[in-house]
Design an enzyme around this catalytic site. Structure first.
Site, mmCIF file in Angstrom:
data_model
loop_
_atom_site.group_PDB
_atom_site.id
_atom_site.type_symbol
_atom_site.label_atom_id
_atom_site.label_comp_id
_atom_site.label_asym_id
_atom_site.label_seq_id
_atom_site.Cartn_x
_atom_site.Cartn_y
_atom_site.Cartn_z
ATOM 1 N N ASN A 1 -15.225 28.128 -64.449
ATOM 2 C CA ASN A 1 -14.536 29.333 -64.087
ATOM 3 C C ASN A 1 -14.116 30.214 -65.303
ATOM 4 O OD1 ASN A 1 -12.241 27.945 -65.255
ATOM 5 N ND2 ASN A 1 -11.425 27.535 -63.116
ATOM 6 N N ASP B 1 -15.372 24.193 -55.935
ATOM 7 C CA ASP B 1 -16.224 23.254 -55.482
ATOM 8 C C ASP B 1 -17.206 23.725 -54.274
ATOM 9 O OD1 ASP B 1 -14.833 21.564 -57.166
ATOM 10 O OD2 ASP B 1 -13.445 21.304 -55.729
#
Ligand code: ATP
Ligand code: RIB
Length: 305
Positions: A184, A254
């Site tokens: 990220n 996820d």
């Protein structure tokens, strides 16, 4: 033999919903509490199986009640858990605060996860026979992650590494074994500049080039509400996220990785797999929790229409 094998952490998430994240020394009155199976590895395995993938999970749970629930939840969506072992002691636990804005803060107590060692991986390695994609994260010992990447390559599987929680550095050997790196913004910038920062799409392009030069063949930076940036080396593509009502972003990364792996295992191109992943992750942030927020394939298909 499963097309997708997830090697990593399994936790029980103990979640408190509060108006905002507490500051140091502060006590807040929250509105809701829930405990649900989580952990970056288990979330990816659960989400991939729920989205229709052919998935197996490798890792360690404890012999406590949490371990039983974690395993049962994976079985319920058809994830193969035959090589998932319970060892004496407690399972991993994550204490999670979720604010009304949807942001979270998390403390993980690794428990059994930190006792998943390279020697265990060597014993479990038979589960990688015939696999196409191996999904890794950083909530198990780094030596085990390195061994897992090596074992995946030995089986000619593609390695997808989610470098989360954000590491200060990654061993060069690991980066060179990675086919697809999926940080990220905070993880990407921490790896490149040593400080977690938000990125504009232009800044993300620069950071992804840097990560590519460090050894990762394909880099996908997850940009929260901005979607993701896919860097295939020659070309870069920004894939925007659909606008949604954010309830809780826990586990969005996820779900992204899981959906990406499922689409890839079904033959999708990198861009198509990213498009599928941003849709799945966007749906997941509209619901509370990590595993409870994973959408069904039918919900995703309906969103695509
Ligand atoms: P996690 O909360 O699991 O740690 P992450 O921080 O790893 O997630 P993010 O970039 O926050 O990763 O989110 C992963 C993906 O989820 C994004 O690339 C995007 O596709 C989707 N996503 C996250 N937040 C939003 C949002 N507010 N609106 C739409 N999609 C979102
Ligand atoms: O990525 C979200 C996960 O991080 C949570 O489920 C929690 O267990 C922590 O590992």
């Amino acid at each position: 033999m499963s097309k997708i094998v997830v090697i990593g952490s399994l936790n029980m998430d103990l979640i408190a919903i509060a108006p905002r994240l507490p500051v140091a020394g502060e006590t807040l009155i929250g509105s809701q509490y829930l405990s649900e199976p989580g952990g970056k590895g288990a979330n990816q395995a659960y989400a991939a199986a729920k989205l229709g993938g052919d998935v197996a999970m490798l890792g360690r749970i404890g012999t406590d009640d949490h371990g039983i629930r974690i395993r049962t939840n994976l079985e319920a969506v058809g994830c193969n858990v035959t090589a998932l072992r319970a060892i004496d002691g407690t399972s991993g636990v994550a204490m999670i605060f979720v604010a009304a804005s949807g942001e979270n803060s998390i403390v993980v107590i690794p428990g059994a996860n930190e006792r998943y060692l390279p020697t265990d991986l060597a014993a479990d390695g038979h589960a990688l026979t015939g696999t196409q994609y191996v999904l890794l994260q950083l909530e198990t010992p780094i030596q085990t992650v390195i061994a897992a990447a090596r074992e995946a390559r030995r089986h000619q599987a593609k390695v997808i590494l989610d470098p989360a929680p954000a590491p200060l550095t990654l061993p060069p050997e690991l980066l060179r074994s990675v086919d697809i790196l999926t940080p990220n913004e905070a993880e990407a910038t921490q790896l490149v500049n040593g400080a977690p920062t938000e990125l504009t799409p232009d800044q993300a392009r620069g950071v992804s080039k840097h990560l590519h030069s460090m050894g990762a063949k394909t880099v996908i930076i997850k940009l929260g509400a901005k979607g993701c940036l896919l860097n295939e080396g020659e070309t870069m593509t920004l894939i925007p996220a659909p606008q949604v009502n954010v309830v809780d972003t826990t586990g969005a990364g996820d779900v992204f990785n899981a959906a990406f792996a499922v689409a890839s295992s079904e033959g999708a191109s990198l861009i198509e797999a990213c498009r599928f992943a941003v849709r799945a992750a966007a749906l997941s942030v509209t619901r509370l929790g990590a595993q409870p927020s994973v959408p069904t394939r039918a919900a995703l298909n309906a969103m695509a229409r």
